[in-house]
Design an enzyme around this catalytic site. Structure first.
Site, mmCIF file in Angstrom:
data_model
loop_
_atom_site.group_PDB
_atom_site.id
_atom_site.type_symbol
_atom_site.label_atom_id
_atom_site.label_comp_id
_atom_site.label_asym_id
_atom_site.label_seq_id
_atom_site.Cartn_x
_atom_site.Cartn_y
_atom_site.Cartn_z
ATOM 1 C CE LYS A 134 56.580 142.674 42.533
ATOM 2 N NZ LYS A 134 57.481 143.751 42.077
ATOM 3 C CG ASP A 193 60.057 143.649 39.869
ATOM 4 O OD1 ASP A 193 60.688 143.154 40.824
ATOM 5 O OD2 ASP A 193 59.315 144.639 39.997
ATOM 6 C CG ASP A 253 58.374 127.452 34.323
ATOM 7 O OD1 ASP A 253 59.258 127.174 33.503
ATOM 8 O OD2 ASP A 253 57.185 127.144 34.159
ATOM 9 C CE1 TYR A 257 54.168 127.310 37.738
ATOM 10 C CE2 TYR A 257 54.739 125.227 36.737
ATOM 11 C CZ TYR A 257 54.788 126.603 36.740
ATOM 12 O OH TYR A 257 55.452 127.274 35.748
ATOM 13 C CG ASP A 264 61.731 128.849 29.949
ATOM 14 O OD1 ASP A 264 62.378 127.912 30.463
ATOM 15 O OD2 ASP A 264 60.658 128.674 29.362
#
Length: 350
Positions: free
Chosen positions: A187, A219, A243, A142, A247
């Site tokens: 990751k 994942d 983020d 970001y 959600d």
């Protein structure tokens, strides 16, 4: 106590849901003998329209002078499909996080018995789920170096050791006061930045021997959130992963309109629902205000250390849900109440 609260309603449904949170704050202050002074400021598309900037200097000054910030949402369809726009509503959100140094976003996910049927997951999976995601908020893709052209674009995911240390320590401290279990999500099998995350977390973990620590690729974490959400207590991860995962986690509670958040760091903390500006619902009095109201509860608890005041709001929200005083996203075949009606009911209950 006397509180100075900055109100940044923002765009879309932001003003409507923030208004309901203000009703809850006013009710709590009346009940417990506090006084509150509000100062409104612009952020997002409305700020671009008025000043040309999504997070004007005046807004930042108001935030810095306040004890806490109640924030709605930013986003406007006018900017979504305009690649040439130099200033976007989301630019204001990122600027606010960076300038206030809000490095930790706390996103709790909990369930209500009367709403378990609203979750697309099986009842036995979500009943009793209670977790919190600690999302790093001022680093990663970001804020990394960016390039955008017709034939190539990139976003750089960059993290420094101090950035990782402070968010991981924050997560351990929170885990220590919950069920003492922390999952570090990364990751590390592919990304160099994730390998640094895991290395730093492994160095810090021995300092918290009372906290059970495990490590999970993002994942797999996405899969476990759906297969067995009760596995998690506290989850800590980088900006982009956090983020997306939170959600995803919103379906556990049954609606994104129930998920509150607190963004804390070096300066004034910001409290906001995790949903977006939902422009299609703006002005229709149908938006769910409960996430914003619960964000106000987090404000009392986190910024002011007033647990009874926060509980009064949480109890009122729980009562509104149990009594079916909810908006259309939760009502199902029952009567749906308007945004303002829900806000009024919660405030009256407090």
């Amino acid at each position: 106590m006397d509180f100075k609260i900055a109100l940044l309603p923002g765009d879309g449904i932001g003003p409507e849901v923030v208004d309901q949170a203000v009703k809850a704050v006013d009710a709590v202050c009346k009940k417990f003998g506090h006084t509150v002074t509000y100062t409104k400021a612009l952020v997002g598309a409305c700020a671009i329209d008025a000043t040309g900037k999504a997070y004007p200097a005046e807004t930042h000054d108001i935030c810095m002078k306040s004890d806490a910030v109640l924030f709605g949402a930013v986003g406007d369809p006018r900017f979504d499909n305009d690649p040439s726009a130099k200033e976007r509503p989301e630019t204001g959100l990122l600027a606010m996080r960076k300038q206030l140094e809000l490095y930790a976003n706390l996103r709790p996910v909990e369930t209500w018995k009367s709403l378990i049927s609203k979750s697309p997951l099986k009842t036995e999976l979500v009943d009793g789920a209670d977790l919190i995601c600690i999302r790093e908020l001022t680093g990663g893709m970001y804020f990394g170096e960016k390039h955008e052209a017709d034939d190539m674009a990139y976003d750089t995911c960059k993290y420094t050791r101090p950035e990782i240390e402070r968010i991981v320590i924050k997560a351990f401290e929170i885990a220590r006061n919950r069920r003492k279990k922390l999952t570090v999500v990364d990751k590390a099998n592919v990304l160099a930045s994730s390998r640094l995350w895991r290395k730093v977390a492994q160095e810090i973990a021995p300092k918290y021997p009372d906290v059970e620590t495990d490590y999970m690729f993002v994942d797999k974490a996405a899969m476990v959130l759906i297969q067995n959400p009760k596995y998690f207590d506290v989850m800590v991860t980088e900006n982009t992963f956090g983020d997306i995962l939170t959600d995803e986690a919103s379906v556990i509670a049954g609606s994104m309109g129930l998920l509150a958040s607190a963004s804390v760091g070096v300066h004034t903390s910001v409290y906001e629902p995790i949903h977006g500006s939902y422009p299609q619902a703006a002005g229709k009095n149908i938006a769910n205000p409960l996430a914003t109201i619960l964000s106000a509860a987090m404000m009392f608890e986190t910024s002011f250390g007033l647990m009874a005041e926060g509980k009064a709001i949480r109890d009122a929200v729980a009562a509104s849900i149990d009594n079916g005083i909810v908006t259309e996203d939760l009502a199902g075949n029952n009567k749906a109440y308007g945004t303002t009606e829900v806000g009024d009911w919660v405030a009256a209950h407090i």
